[in-house]
Design an enzyme around this catalytic site. Sequence first.
Site, short mmCIF file in Angstrom:
data_model
loop_
_atom_site.label_atom_id
_atom_site.label_comp_id
_atom_site.label_asym_id
_atom_site.label_seq_id
_atom_site.Cartn_x
_atom_site.Cartn_y
_atom_site.Cartn_z
N GLY A 184 54.40 66.31 38.65
CA GLY A 184 55.13 66.45 39.95
C GLY A 184 55.43 67.86 40.49
O GLY A 184 56.02 68.83 39.83
N SER A 185 55.19 68.34 41.63
CA SER A 185 55.41 69.06 42.16
C SER A 185 55.22 69.72 43.81
O SER A 185 55.17 68.46 44.60
CB SER A 185 54.31 70.37 41.56
#
Length: 216
Positions: A184-185
Amino acid sequence: MKIDPAAKPFTALAVVPTVLAAAARRPRATLALGLLTAGVTLFFRDPDRTPDRVAVTDPDVVLAPADGMVVHAGAAQDGVAPEGEWQQVSIFLSLLDVHINRSPYGGRVLSVTHVPGRFLAAYRAASATENERSEIVVERVVGGRARRVVYRQLVGQLARRIVTRIRAGDEVATGERIGLMKFGSRMDVFVPPEVVLEVTKGQRAVAGETVLGRFR
């Protein structure tokens, strides 16, 4: 399906409880843990995209560097962009998105800068200046004029590790793999005012496929 080598330690860690559950003859737990192991492994999937098969020869095209949702497209956010005049496209990656990153523009890598920081939610504007990130500057000379594109790998609440596989002095092609972000980013791309943006907020982007904009 191709899996990035960075998956190995995570898959190995996830498979241990699965094996223990199987040895204890607990089929439901084994199934659940097995699905979790598969999910962790698939997070590192690395599908081929058009630039892997056909070189991007159009020097005007800027491609999406990541899969995900466009959360900003337009004038650079205050205090977020590098010094100078820029437009900004930000892409948020969920846990379900492919996390392999690609260079949005080809050229010579002028610098790769890693900045340690916090782990705020990647969709928040403050994450661009406070979170751990890697900033990459690429330059290409077209028609006697230098074109510069800046992009950032930015970790979020769940992503705690950035992998950048290029360094200053390297030559990269538009759409070439340059690394990944784990769990996640977000990615920010900064282009000069002469680029005509072709994406809008809320649009889905596909790394190496979606055209973010074109130099004019």
